[in-house]
Design a protein around this motif. Sequence first.
Motif, PDB file in Angstrom:
ATOM      1  N   ILE A 108      59.075  62.624  42.068  1.00 39.02           N
ATOM      2  CA  ILE A 108      58.142  61.707  42.726  1.00 39.02           C
ATOM      3  C   ILE A 108      56.820  62.427  42.899  1.00 39.02           C
ATOM      4  CG2 ILE A 108      58.797  62.286  45.095  1.00 39.02           C
ATOM      5  CD1 ILE A 108      58.566  59.167  45.590  1.00 39.02           C
ATOM      6  N   CYS A 109      55.747  61.701  42.656  1.00 42.32           N
ATOM      7  CA  CYS A 109      54.399  62.239  42.824  1.00 42.32           C
ATOM      8  C   CYS A 109      53.806  61.579  44.065  1.00 42.32           C
ATOM      9  CB  CYS A 109      53.549  61.918  41.594  1.00 42.32           C
ATOM     10  SG  CYS A 109      51.884  62.619  41.649  1.00 42.32           S
ATOM     11  N   ILE A 110      53.230  62.396  44.936  1.00 42.34           N
ATOM     12  CA  ILE A 110      52.579  61.890  46.140  1.00 42.34           C
ATOM     13  C   ILE A 110      51.117  62.327  46.110  1.00 42.34           C
ATOM     14  CG2 ILE A 110      52.538  61.875  48.663  1.00 42.34           C
ATOM     15  CD1 ILE A 110      55.515  62.697  48.586  1.00 42.34           C
ATOM     16  N   LYS A 111      50.235  61.370  46.354  1.00 42.84           N
ATOM     17  CA  LYS A 111      48.802  61.667  46.461  1.00 42.84           C
ATOM     18  C   LYS A 111      48.370  61.284  47.874  1.00 42.84           C
ATOM     19  CE  LYS A 111      44.376  60.994  44.128  1.00 42.84           C
ATOM     20  NZ  LYS A 111      43.726  60.287  42.986  1.00 42.84           N
ATOM     21  N   TYR A 112      47.945  62.289  48.625  1.00 41.77           N
ATOM     22  CA  TYR A 112      47.484  62.076  49.991  1.00 41.77           C
ATOM     23  C   TYR A 112      45.971  61.889  49.996  1.00 41.77           C
ATOM     24  CZ  TYR A 112      51.980  64.106  51.436  1.00 41.77           C
ATOM     25  OH  TYR A 112      53.308  64.367  51.614  1.00 41.77           O
ATOM     26  N   ALA A 113      45.486  60.949  50.781  1.00 44.92           N
ATOM     27  CA  ALA A 113      44.060  60.789  51.037  1.00 44.92           C
ATOM     28  C   ALA A 113      43.776  61.498  52.358  1.00 44.92           C
ATOM     29  CB  ALA A 113      43.688  59.311  51.144  1.00 44.92           C
ATOM     30  N   MET A 114      42.828  62.397  52.324  1.00 48.68           N
ATOM     31  CA  MET A 114      42.477  63.155  53.515  1.00 48.68           C
ATOM     32  C   MET A 114      41.346  62.429  54.250  1.00 48.68           C
ATOM     33  SD  MET A 114      44.720  65.352  52.907  1.00 48.68           S
ATOM     34  CE  MET A 114      44.472  66.522  54.220  1.00 48.68           C
ATOM     35  N   SER A 115      41.267  62.652  55.541  1.00 48.77           N
ATOM     36  CA  SER A 115      40.254  61.985  56.365  1.00 48.77           C
ATOM     37  C   SER A 115      38.837  62.280  55.895  1.00 48.77           C
ATOM     38  CB  SER A 115      40.419  62.410  57.821  1.00 48.77           C
ATOM     39  OG  SER A 115      41.690  62.017  58.291  1.00 48.77           O
ATOM     40  N   ALA A 116      38.609  63.455  55.318  1.00 50.56           N
ATOM     41  CA  ALA A 116      37.270  63.847  54.859  1.00 50.56           C
ATOM     42  C   ALA A 116      36.918  63.248  53.495  1.00 50.56           C
ATOM     43  CB  ALA A 116      37.180  65.368  54.787  1.00 50.56           C
ATOM     44  N   GLY A 117      37.827  62.500  52.893  1.00 49.69           N
ATOM     45  CA  GLY A 117      37.559  61.864  51.607  1.00 49.69           C
ATOM     46  C   GLY A 117      38.165  62.562  50.411  1.00 49.69           C
ATOM     47  N   SER A 118      38.690  63.759  50.577  1.00 53.08           N
ATOM     48  CA  SER A 118      39.330  64.462  49.468  1.00 53.08           C
ATOM     49  C   SER A 118      40.774  63.969  49.315  1.00 53.08           C
ATOM     50  CB  SER A 118      39.306  65.973  49.705  1.00 53.08           C
ATOM     51  OG  SER A 118      39.996  66.282  50.897  1.00 53.08           O
ATOM     52  N   THR A 119      41.450  64.460  48.294  1.00 54.45           N
ATOM     53  CA  THR A 119      42.843  64.099  48.071  1.00 54.45           C
ATOM     54  C   THR A 119      43.666  65.358  47.797  1.00 54.45           C
ATOM     55  OG1 THR A 119      42.502  63.751  45.700  1.00 54.45           O
ATOM     56  CG2 THR A 119      42.300  61.813  47.133  1.00 54.45           C
ATOM     57  N   ARG A 120      44.983  65.229  47.943  1.00 61.36           N
ATOM     58  CA  ARG A 120      45.929  66.298  47.626  1.00 61.36           C
ATOM     59  C   ARG A 120      47.089  65.695  46.851  1.00 61.36           C
ATOM     60  NH1 ARG A 120      46.848  70.051  52.982  1.00 61.36           N
ATOM     61  NH2 ARG A 120      44.728  70.851  53.097  1.00 61.36           N
ATOM     62  N   LEU A 121      47.557  66.444  45.878  1.00 63.51           N
ATOM     63  CA  LEU A 121      48.681  66.010  45.053  1.00 63.51           C
ATOM     64  C   LEU A 121      49.888  66.901  45.288  1.00 63.51           C
ATOM     65  CD1 LEU A 121      46.829  65.509  41.666  1.00 63.51           C
ATOM     66  CD2 LEU A 121      47.890  63.702  43.033  1.00 63.51           C
ATOM     67  N   SER A 122      51.062  66.335  45.089  1.00 68.62           N
ATOM     68  CA  SER A 122      52.284  67.131  45.030  1.00 68.62           C
ATOM     69  C   SER A 122      53.289  66.396  44.149  1.00 68.62           C
ATOM     70  CB  SER A 122      52.871  67.390  46.421  1.00 68.62           C
ATOM     71  OG  SER A 122      53.137  66.185  47.102  1.00 68.62           O
ATOM     72  N   LEU A 123      54.079  67.172  43.437  1.00 68.50           N
ATOM     73  CA  LEU A 123      55.144  66.626  42.592  1.00 68.50           C
ATOM     74  C   LEU A 123      56.454  67.192  43.108  1.00 68.50           C
ATOM     75  CD1 LEU A 123      55.725  64.952  39.941  1.00 68.50           C
ATOM     76  CD2 LEU A 123      56.104  67.183  38.908  1.00 68.50           C
ATOM     77  N   TRP A 124      57.382  66.309  43.394  1.00 69.25           N
ATOM     78  CA  TRP A 124      58.663  66.677  43.990  1.00 69.25           C
ATOM     79  C   TRP A 124      59.791  66.440  42.993  1.00 69.25           C
ATOM     80  CZ3 TRP A 124      58.927  68.513  49.034  1.00 69.25           C
ATOM     81  CH2 TRP A 124      57.714  68.500  49.732  1.00 69.25           C
ATOM     82  N   PRO A 125      60.307  67.504  42.374  1.00 66.07           N
ATOM     83  CA  PRO A 125      61.485  67.342  41.514  1.00 66.07           C
ATOM     84  C   PRO A 125      62.654  66.794  42.343  1.00 66.07           C
ATOM     85  CG  PRO A 125      60.475  69.487  41.182  1.00 66.07           C
ATOM     86  CD  PRO A 125      59.816  68.874  42.384  1.00 66.07           C
ATOM     87  N   GLN A 126      63.645  66.269  41.667  1.00 60.78           N
ATOM     88  CA  GLN A 126      64.730  65.542  42.334  1.00 60.78           C
ATOM     89  C   GLN A 126      65.340  66.279  43.528  1.00 60.78           C
ATOM     90  OE1 GLN A 126      68.622  65.037  40.442  1.00 60.78           O
ATOM     91  NE2 GLN A 126      68.427  62.856  40.864  1.00 60.78           N
TER      92      GLN A 126
END
Length: 160
Positions: free
Chosen positions: A18-36
């Motif tokens: 699963i891939c998660i993309k977080y939106a940060m309050s300052a307008g930037s983003t963060r990604l993470s990929l979670w293997p099973q």
Amino acid sequence: MSSFKSAFVGAQGEVSSICIKYAMSAGSTRLSLWPQKQFLALYQCIEHYSGVHYFGSDLQRVSDDPGFATGLAKRHPIHTMFGERPALVEQDYLKAQEAFSVASFVVVDRGDICCVQCTFVNGSTRSDVLPAYIAMNLCGALKASIDMSCLMTVNPAGSA
């Protein structure tokens, strides 16, 4: 953190990542990929966190009385988690796969926030601080991914 979007890759009725993309309050983003393996462990941790903190939370109050949200600040996570979702595209998935694949993690319950401390396959680390409402909504999204992946392999039956 103000919001997130997630997408899963599944095969044969299971979520493979699963891939998660977080939106940060300052307008930037963060990604993470979670293997099973990590994804399933994250889901269990977030589900436990949500179960402990849901009752009495603003999220429960909004669920019971939608008018309750009108009294909350404009930047309250109840509002931002729906209004500030980032776009999640294939390039994000590829970038997360390359640089932000989770090798291990620790979840720390700090009451009104849930801290997810990740170590990525490349050895880098990061701490993502999720407001309780974001964590609870993420729990629902992760469960929906599991449920949807199971539905994808159901053989059609009956008459149409």
